[in-house]
Motif scaffolding. Structure first.
Motif, PDB file in Angstrom:
ATOM      1  N   THR A  55     -13.979 -36.599 -34.093  1.00  0.00           N
ATOM      2  CA  THR A  55     -13.441 -37.925 -34.411  1.00  0.00           C
ATOM      3  C   THR A  55     -14.180 -39.013 -33.644  1.00  0.00           C
ATOM      4  OG1 THR A  55     -11.292 -36.810 -34.607  1.00  0.00           O
ATOM      5  CG2 THR A  55     -11.298 -39.197 -34.710  1.00  0.00           C
ATOM      6  N   VAL A 115      -2.576 -36.283 -34.542  1.00  0.00           N
ATOM      7  CA  VAL A 115      -3.518 -37.175 -35.232  1.00  0.00           C
ATOM      8  C   VAL A 115      -3.486 -38.564 -34.600  1.00  0.00           C
ATOM      9  CG1 VAL A 115      -4.073 -38.300 -37.418  1.00  0.00           C
ATOM     10  CG2 VAL A 115      -3.424 -35.896 -37.383  1.00  0.00           C
ATOM     11  N   ASN A 127      -8.601 -35.236 -40.023  1.00  0.00           N
ATOM     12  CA  ASN A 127      -7.692 -34.760 -38.983  1.00  0.00           C
ATOM     13  C   ASN A 127      -6.330 -34.394 -39.552  1.00  0.00           C
ATOM     14  OD1 ASN A 127      -8.702 -34.772 -36.085  1.00  0.00           O
ATOM     15  ND2 ASN A 127      -9.492 -36.732 -36.806  1.00  0.00           N
ATOM     16  N   SER A 169      -9.980 -41.266 -29.418  1.00  0.00           N
ATOM     17  CA  SER A 169     -11.338 -41.239 -29.963  1.00  0.00           C
ATOM     18  C   SER A 169     -11.897 -42.648 -30.138  1.00  0.00           C
ATOM     19  CB  SER A 169     -11.352 -40.510 -31.311  1.00  0.00           C
ATOM     20  OG  SER A 169     -11.006 -39.159 -31.158  1.00  0.00           O
ATOM     21  N   SER A 223      -9.993 -31.818 -31.060  1.00  0.00           N
ATOM     22  CA  SER A 223     -10.213 -32.753 -32.171  1.00  0.00           C
ATOM     23  C   SER A 223     -11.001 -33.986 -31.744  1.00  0.00           C
ATOM     24  CB  SER A 223      -8.867 -33.200 -32.765  1.00  0.00           C
ATOM     25  OG  SER A 223      -8.115 -32.103 -33.227  1.00  0.00           O
ATOM     26  N   ASN A 272      -6.864 -30.927 -41.048  1.00  0.00           N
ATOM     27  CA  ASN A 272      -7.122 -29.902 -40.030  1.00  0.00           C
ATOM     28  C   ASN A 272      -5.896 -29.624 -39.169  1.00  0.00           C
ATOM     29  OD1 ASN A 272      -9.757 -29.539 -40.869  1.00  0.00           O
ATOM     30  ND2 ASN A 272     -10.630 -30.911 -39.352  1.00  0.00           N
ATOM     31  N   VAL A 273      -5.232 -30.678 -38.742  1.00  0.00           N
ATOM     32  CA  VAL A 273      -4.080 -30.498 -37.836  1.00  0.00           C
ATOM     33  C   VAL A 273      -2.902 -29.888 -38.586  1.00  0.00           C
ATOM     34  CG1 VAL A 273      -2.411 -31.703 -36.373  1.00  0.00           C
ATOM     35  CG2 VAL A 273      -4.836 -32.331 -36.290  1.00  0.00           C
ATOM     36  N   SER A 328      -3.536 -26.330 -38.921  1.00  0.00           N
ATOM     37  CA  SER A 328      -3.985 -25.692 -37.684  1.00  0.00           C
ATOM     38  C   SER A 328      -3.242 -24.377 -37.442  1.00  0.00           C
ATOM     39  CB  SER A 328      -3.767 -26.637 -36.500  1.00  0.00           C
ATOM     40  OG  SER A 328      -4.205 -26.038 -35.310  1.00  0.00           O
ATOM     41  N   THR A 339      -5.204 -38.430 -31.190  1.00  0.00           N
ATOM     42  CA  THR A 339      -6.632 -38.188 -31.389  1.00  0.00           C
ATOM     43  C   THR A 339      -7.350 -39.461 -31.810  1.00  0.00           C
ATOM     44  OG1 THR A 339      -6.258 -35.870 -31.996  1.00  0.00           O
ATOM     45  CG2 THR A 339      -8.326 -36.863 -32.693  1.00  0.00           C
ATOM     46  N   TRP A 347     -16.008 -29.000 -29.115  1.00  0.00           N
ATOM     47  CA  TRP A 347     -16.250 -28.859 -30.547  1.00  0.00           C
ATOM     48  C   TRP A 347     -17.103 -27.623 -30.829  1.00  0.00           C
ATOM     49  CZ3 TRP A 347     -19.483 -32.716 -33.917  1.00  0.00           C
ATOM     50  CH2 TRP A 347     -19.187 -32.500 -35.268  1.00  0.00           C
TER      51      TRP A 347
END
Length: 317
Positions: free
Chosen positions: A198, A105, A247, A112, A194, A250-251, A254, A108, A137
């Protein structure tokens, strides 16, 4: 003659005509009485079936004794939770999950933010590079993980071949066979998939900043760094918080990346709590359900703690 006799009389019903009733309000039909319920009912039903019912079944299963063939053998009480917390691998799996989540995270969000700043500028080929960023993506996460697994293959992987030909390594390396090298590669893939979402989230936030604010800052003599720190970052905070929260969820949850590249092995050396939960189902479904409950609780606590630390509610008010 008195005034009462000369005053005009209000018109009334003629003789033989029934008296008029006061106009009554139209009656509401059955659907009108329900208000907005018919419109939101499908969404509520979907939430009940897709979210709340699976959560109930997950918690209920964690208190059952289930055979390997799937038959319920009675209540297990808290035995599955005791068995779970007695697992020797649980400690390092929890530590690995924290390191995995924070690292992925963090990288990312930093990358990002840099990409969003770049794509917010005018330069030749900007539209093409924006389209190219969507590719990781748009592709399946599992397909991307398996593709990198083939690239890192010890015998036929393109990375070993290229690095051997360039003299960077003396011979093929088993990149995914050792946790010390498998974790960095899995984190790289996780950041890779990711970045698009983001970056576009932060780019959307940047494009909502009014240009007049920057003009006023330049008139006041603010430097580029002062403008970025005092104007851009505070106005970008809502979009940044959205990116971090999504994130984190999601992470933390994962599964395709780790399972597609190492399946959590060797043993559980490269497993997070989500992968460890899936590994447990082969030996004890009830214990796997208990791990699911722990995972769910960890996600809720993690997100609430982050929102509390970032003072989300204060910014909204």
């Amino acid at each position: 003659m008195s005034l009462a006799s000369t005053a005009p009389k209000a018109p009334g019903p003629s003789r033989g005509e029934p008296p008029r009733r006061a106009a009554s309000k139209p009656r509401r039909s059955g659907l009108d009485r329900l208000g907005p319920l018919p419109w939101i009912a499908p969404a509520v039903l979907l939430i009940l079936l897709v979210v709340l019912w699976p959560v109930y079944e997950m918690v209920h299963t964690s208190f059952l004794r289930i055979s390997s063939s799937g038959f319920v053998r009675g209540s297990a009480g808290l035995d599955k939770y005791r068995k779970l917390f007695a697992e020797s691998d649980l400690g390092h799996v929890l530590v690995s999950t924290v390191i995995w989540t924070v690292t992925v995270v963090g990288l990312t969000m930093v990358l990002s933010l840099a990409l969003a700043q770049l794509f917010n500028q005018q330069f030749p080929g900007r539209r093409l590079t924006r389209w190219a960023l969507i590719a990781p993506w748009a592709a399946s996460v599992l397909m991307t993980a398996i593709g990198f697994k083939w690239m890192l293959n010890q015998t036929a992987g393109v990375l070993n071949t290229a690095m051997t030909d360039l003299g960077l390594i003396s011979g093929p390396q088993d990149w995914l066979g050792k946790p010390s090298t498998a974790w960095p590669w899995m984190m790289f893939v996780a950041v890779f998939v990711s970045l698009p979402f983001t970056t576009y989230t932060l780019l959307a936030g940047l494009q909502t900043v009014p240009g007049e604010v920057y003009e006023a800052a330049r008139v006041d003599g603010a430097s580029t760094w002062q403008t970025y720190r005092k104007i851009t970052l505070p106005l970008l905070r809502p979009a940044f918080l959205v990116g971090v929260v999504i994130n984190l969820i999601n992470v933390f949850n994962s599964f395709p990346i780790i399972w597609g590249m190492t399946q959590g092995g060797p043993s559980s050396a490269t497993a997070t709590t989500t992968v460890f939960m899936y590994q447990l189902k082969d030996t004890d479904i009830g214990e796997s359900a208990a791990m699911s409950v722990v995972n769910f609780a960890l996600v809720v606590v993690m997100v609430l703690a982050f929102l509390k630390a970032s003072r989300w509610k204060e910014d909204e008010s």
